[in-house]
Motif scaffolding. Structure first.
Motif, PDB file in Angstrom:
ATOM      1  N   GLY A  36     -28.542  67.348 -32.006  1.00 48.21           N
ATOM      2  CA  GLY A  36     -27.123  67.119 -31.783  1.00 48.21           C
ATOM      3  C   GLY A  36     -26.831  65.689 -31.393  1.00 48.21           C
ATOM      4  O   GLY A  36     -27.582  64.765 -31.731  1.00 48.21           O
ATOM      5  N   LEU A  37     -25.739  65.521 -30.649  1.00 51.20           N
ATOM      6  CA  LEU A  37     -25.315  64.190 -30.234  1.00 51.20           C
ATOM      7  C   LEU A  37     -25.545  63.960 -28.751  1.00 51.20           C
ATOM      8  O   LEU A  37     -25.306  62.856 -28.254  1.00 51.20           O
ATOM      9  CB  LEU A  37     -23.828  63.987 -30.562  1.00 51.20           C
ATOM     10  N   GLY A  38     -25.967  65.005 -28.053  1.00 50.52           N
ATOM     11  CA  GLY A  38     -26.220  64.865 -26.633  1.00 50.52           C
ATOM     12  C   GLY A  38     -24.975  64.647 -25.798  1.00 50.52           C
ATOM     13  O   GLY A  38     -25.026  64.067 -24.713  1.00 50.52           O
ATOM     14  N   ARG A  39     -23.827  65.119 -26.272  1.00 50.85           N
ATOM     15  CA  ARG A  39     -22.591  64.942 -25.521  1.00 50.85           C
ATOM     16  C   ARG A  39     -22.547  65.850 -24.297  1.00 50.85           C
ATOM     17  O   ARG A  39     -23.096  66.955 -24.321  1.00 50.85           O
ATOM     18  CB  ARG A  39     -21.377  65.256 -26.400  1.00 50.85           C
ATOM     19  N   THR A  40     -21.844  65.401 -23.266  1.00 55.18           N
ATOM     20  CA  THR A  40     -21.565  66.271 -22.125  1.00 55.18           C
ATOM     21  C   THR A  40     -20.337  67.110 -22.441  1.00 55.18           C
ATOM     22  O   THR A  40     -19.626  66.847 -23.426  1.00 55.18           O
ATOM     23  CB  THR A  40     -21.292  65.443 -20.868  1.00 55.18           C
ATOM     24  N   ALA A  41     -20.055  68.106 -21.602  1.00 53.85           N
ATOM     25  CA  ALA A  41     -18.878  68.949 -21.802  1.00 53.85           C
ATOM     26  C   ALA A  41     -17.601  68.116 -21.746  1.00 53.85           C
ATOM     27  O   ALA A  41     -16.681  68.315 -22.556  1.00 53.85           O
ATOM     28  CB  ALA A  41     -18.849  70.053 -20.754  1.00 53.85           C
ATOM     29  N   LYS A  42     -17.532  67.184 -20.800  1.00 52.15           N
ATOM     30  CA  LYS A  42     -16.332  66.347 -20.670  1.00 52.15           C
ATOM     31  C   LYS A  42     -16.142  65.461 -21.891  1.00 52.15           C
ATOM     32  O   LYS A  42     -15.016  65.283 -22.382  1.00 52.15           O
ATOM     33  CB  LYS A  42     -16.420  65.486 -19.407  1.00 52.15           C
ATOM     34  N   GLU A  43     -17.230  64.911 -22.399  1.00 51.92           N
ATOM     35  CA  GLU A  43     -17.139  64.070 -23.592  1.00 51.92           C
ATOM     36  C   GLU A  43     -16.644  64.876 -24.790  1.00 51.92           C
ATOM     37  O   GLU A  43     -15.779  64.428 -25.548  1.00 51.92           O
ATOM     38  CB  GLU A  43     -18.497  63.443 -23.898  1.00 51.92           C
ATOM     39  N   ILE A  53     -23.748  77.023 -30.617  1.00 54.19           N
ATOM     40  CA  ILE A  53     -22.289  77.112 -30.675  1.00 54.19           C
ATOM     41  C   ILE A  53     -21.663  75.740 -30.481  1.00 54.19           C
ATOM     42  O   ILE A  53     -20.777  75.326 -31.224  1.00 54.19           O
ATOM     43  CB  ILE A  53     -21.776  78.094 -29.600  1.00 54.19           C
ATOM     44  N   PHE A  54     -22.149  75.012 -29.470  1.00 52.08           N
ATOM     45  CA  PHE A  54     -21.671  73.649 -29.209  1.00 52.08           C
ATOM     46  C   PHE A  54     -22.760  72.681 -29.677  1.00 52.08           C
ATOM     47  O   PHE A  54     -23.472  72.067 -28.866  1.00 52.08           O
ATOM     48  CB  PHE A  54     -21.371  73.471 -27.721  1.00 52.08           C
ATOM     49  N   SER A  55     -22.909  72.565 -30.974  1.00 43.67           N
ATOM     50  CA  SER A  55     -24.026  71.807 -31.545  1.00 43.67           C
ATOM     51  C   SER A  55     -23.993  70.329 -31.148  1.00 43.67           C
ATOM     52  O   SER A  55     -25.024  69.668 -31.137  1.00 43.67           O
ATOM     53  CB  SER A  55     -24.007  71.929 -33.074  1.00 43.67           C
ATOM     54  N   HIS A  56     -22.814  69.832 -30.791  1.00 40.97           N
ATOM     55  CA  HIS A  56     -22.701  68.426 -30.413  1.00 40.97           C
ATOM     56  C   HIS A  56     -23.361  68.146 -29.066  1.00 40.97           C
ATOM     57  O   HIS A  56     -23.684  67.008 -28.752  1.00 40.97           O
ATOM     58  CB  HIS A  56     -21.215  68.037 -30.352  1.00 40.97           C
ATOM     59  N   ARG A  57     -23.558  69.217 -28.279  1.00 41.84           N
ATOM     60  CA  ARG A  57     -24.184  69.048 -26.967  1.00 41.84           C
ATOM     61  C   ARG A  57     -25.707  69.164 -27.032  1.00 41.84           C
ATOM     62  O   ARG A  57     -26.398  68.935 -26.047  1.00 41.84           O
ATOM     63  CB  ARG A  57     -23.621  70.090 -25.989  1.00 41.84           C
ATOM     64  N   ALA A  58     -26.231  69.534 -28.188  1.00 40.34           N
ATOM     65  CA  ALA A  58     -27.690  69.627 -28.344  1.00 40.34           C
ATOM     66  C   ALA A  58     -28.307  68.236 -28.210  1.00 40.34           C
ATOM     67  O   ALA A  58     -27.692  67.232 -28.573  1.00 40.34           O
ATOM     68  CB  ALA A  58     -28.031  70.222 -29.705  1.00 40.34           C
ATOM     69  N   PRO A  59     -29.506  68.149 -27.677  1.00 42.64           N
ATOM     70  CA  PRO A  59     -30.162  66.834 -27.518  1.00 42.64           C
ATOM     71  C   PRO A  59     -30.391  66.179 -28.874  1.00 42.64           C
ATOM     72  O   PRO A  59     -30.610  66.855 -29.884  1.00 42.64           O
ATOM     73  CB  PRO A  59     -31.494  67.185 -26.842  1.00 42.64           C
ATOM     74  N   PRO A  60     -30.359  64.857 -28.930  1.00 42.02           N
ATOM     75  CA  PRO A  60     -30.620  64.143 -30.191  1.00 42.02           C
ATOM     76  C   PRO A  60     -32.096  64.205 -30.564  1.00 42.02           C
ATOM     77  O   PRO A  60     -32.944  64.586 -29.756  1.00 42.02           O
ATOM     78  CB  PRO A  60     -30.172  62.716 -29.879  1.00 42.02           C
ATOM     79  N   GLU A  61     -32.388  63.819 -31.792  1.00 36.92           N
ATOM     80  CA  GLU A  61     -33.766  63.801 -32.287  1.00 36.92           C
ATOM     81  C   GLU A  61     -34.608  62.872 -31.402  1.00 36.92           C
ATOM     82  O   GLU A  61     -34.189  61.783 -31.043  1.00 36.92           O
ATOM     83  CB  GLU A  61     -33.796  63.312 -33.733  1.00 36.92           C
ATOM     84  N   GLY A  62     -35.805  63.364 -31.032  1.00 38.09           N
ATOM     85  CA  GLY A  62     -36.695  62.586 -30.185  1.00 38.09           C
ATOM     86  C   GLY A  62     -36.592  62.915 -28.721  1.00 38.09           C
ATOM     87  O   GLY A  62     -37.470  62.529 -27.939  1.00 38.09           O
ATOM     88  N   ASP A  63     -35.560  63.637 -28.330  1.00 38.24           N
ATOM     89  CA  ASP A  63     -35.407  64.023 -26.927  1.00 38.24           C
ATOM     90  C   ASP A  63     -36.389  65.152 -26.618  1.00 38.24           C
ATOM     91  O   ASP A  63     -36.457  66.139 -27.360  1.00 38.24           O
ATOM     92  CB  ASP A  63     -33.971  64.490 -26.673  1.00 38.24           C
ATOM     93  N   PRO A  64     -37.169  65.056 -25.533  1.00 34.89           N
ATOM     94  CA  PRO A  64     -38.144  66.107 -25.194  1.00 34.89           C
ATOM     95  C   PRO A  64     -37.503  67.486 -25.033  1.00 34.89           C
ATOM     96  O   PRO A  64     -38.122  68.501 -25.348  1.00 34.89           O
ATOM     97  CB  PRO A  64     -38.749  65.628 -23.875  1.00 34.89           C
TER      98      PRO A  64
END
Length: 483
Positions: free
Chosen positions: A396-403, A370-381
């Protein structure tokens, strides 16, 4: 004066020129997508897996909203019913053609072609809805030539804004609160700011409704109300996300409707219902839940958002619209700032709050869908771990909720700025002399652009009403009209 607004040359020249250009562009760049291409099918292809069966029901529902819902809703003026419905028809048909092409270059262009399927038409209808909402701000004061030009210019501005916001800012906006409602609202306000008519601030003799026109407009409201859950859920993830979107939209609409009836009776000096409130304020809940419509906000929150949106919309019509006309030179004819602007801002705020409160405890692993931007980026374990639970999860972009909340806020301001500037520039083009703009006295009158039936005569009707009104005022206060 009437020759200045004649459509005999202006409208055919504009339409034929645009249609020829589009025919060339469609011939050069448009082809079928895989689900509509016979070459991509074989004996093992299951026709029931075709995306048409997934997307067409939503496309059909939005079609009804665009052509019937908006058309009837905009026919509330007594002497402007033909124009309200027919100009909606013309503008919508052109906007969908044009948006299919323009959006295609940004979303569906590869191999040197725009690949067209039902999903393209569905996206184009959302772009068309943007134009029709903006049309509400200038209803009764523009010619069909001006409206086609408005659609011609608004669609590219919308497509670029949509592409930039979704590709670079990357936001959650399932119900189109930011990219549809806010964009359409402030674009329309920008146009009407430039097309300001000082004489209309004191009212217009033909700016009136009738028993039949109000009934027709309420029918438009009912069509929009019934199909709004499809509008808000059409582009959400299939499954539980779409299910929540439908539930939240219905709950928000129902709470705003009930609240609208209460407020209408409460603030009417005679304690009666006002048709304008029923036609517009009842729909506020559909917009207010839009930004968070697919999130786990709870049914109670959807209920509360419907009430909040309805209240803001109601008081906007009552106080803000007249203030904007008098002080800000913004004559918002249909009150789009109330139904789409104020409610859009409330919805955007609610969406930001929902993003800040979203946790894995509430959503489970689907949080990162749902919040695909918060998914870890490629290469993240962690991405590898999540893919064991959700096969095919995209990085994703690995963003936090605040970001992410800050990016949502940035998208709101960027969209409003882009739409307002685009609307002002479009307004200057629409103001050019050859656009067949009606004079102040000819506004809100079908007779200017239509061959009207023999029983249509605004002059006689208005004269008779004036005579009856003068007679009623001459009756002594202690004698009733029946006596």
């Amino acid at each position: 004066m009437r020759s200045r607004t004649s459509l005999q040359v202006r409208l055919p020249m504009l339409i034929f020129a645009l249609e020829i250009v589009m025919l060339v562009l469609y011939s050069l760049f448009v082809t079928y997508d895989d689900n509509a291409n016979a070459k991509m099918q074989n004996n093992e292809t299951n026709p029931m897996e075709n995306s048409m069966y997934r997307d067409y029901p939503y496309f059909a529902d939005v079609q009804v909203m665009i052509f019937v819902g908006f058309g009837c809703l905009l026919a509330f003026f007594r002497f402007y019913g033909f124009s309200g419905m027919v100009f909606n028809f013309l503008t919508a048909a052109f906007a969908i053609q044009w948006a299919t092409l323009i959006q295609g270059f940004f979303q569906f262009y590869y191999d040197g072609k725009i690949h067209v399927g039902v999903i393209n038409l569905l996206n184009a209808e959302f772009a068309c809805a943007v134009v029709l909402i903006s049309y509400g701000a200038v209803l009764g004061k523009t010619s069909p030539v001006q409206l086609v030009v408005m659609a011609l210019l608004e669609i590219p501005v919308f497509a670029v804004t949509e592409w930039a916001v979704l590709k670079y800012i990357r936001i959650n906006d399932a119900g189109g609160t930011i990219l549809i409602h806010l964009f359409a609202c402030y674009f329309g306000l920008g146009v009407t700011f430039v097309l300001y008519r000082p004489s209309l601030n004191s009212g217009h003799a033909k700016e009136v409704t009738s028993y039949n026109s109000d009934i027709l407009s309420v029918m438009g409201t009912l069509f929009l109300w019934v199909f709004w859950p499809s509008f808000n859920s059409a582009l959400t993830f299939k499954g539980d996300d779409q299910h929540r979107a439908i539930l939240h939209t219905f709950i928000g609409l129902s709470s705003s409707t009930i609240t609208a009836f209460a407020l209408s009776a409460m603030f009417n000096k005679r304690g009666k219902l006002t048709m304008a409130d029923i036609q517009n304020v009842t729909l506020a809940g559909g917009v207010t839940v839009g930004a968070s419509v697919d999130m786990m906000i709870s049914p109670a929150a959807a209920f509360a958002l419907g009430i909040m949106g309805c209240t803001a919309c109601f008081f906007g019509y009552k106080y803000l619209t007249p203030f904007m006309a008098r002080r800000l030179r913004i004559q918002d004819q249909c009150g789009i700032h109330n139904l789409h602007g104020l409610t859009g801002l409330i919805s955007s705020t609610a969406g930001i709050c929902a993003i800040l409160l979203a946790t894995e405890e509430t959503y489970g692993p689907s949080l990162y869908q749902i919040f695909s931007h918060r998914a870890p980026p490629e290469g993240d374990p962690k991405l590898a771990e999540l893919r064991q639970l959700i096969p095919g999860l995209k990085p994703g972009l690995g963003r936090t909720a605040k970001e992410q909340a800050l990016f949502q806020l940035a998208a709101v301001f960027a969209t409003i700025a882009a739409s307002a500037v685009g609307g002002v520039l479009t307004g200057f083009v629409m103001k050019l002399k050859f656009m067949a703009s009606p004079s102040d006295e000819d506004c809100f009158d079908d007779e200017l652009f239509f061959d009207v039936p023999s029983d249509f005569d605004t002059g006689i009707v208005l004269k008779m009403e004036k005579i009856l009104d003068e007679k009623s005022q001459s009756i002594p206060m202690n004698i009733t009209k029946d006596q």
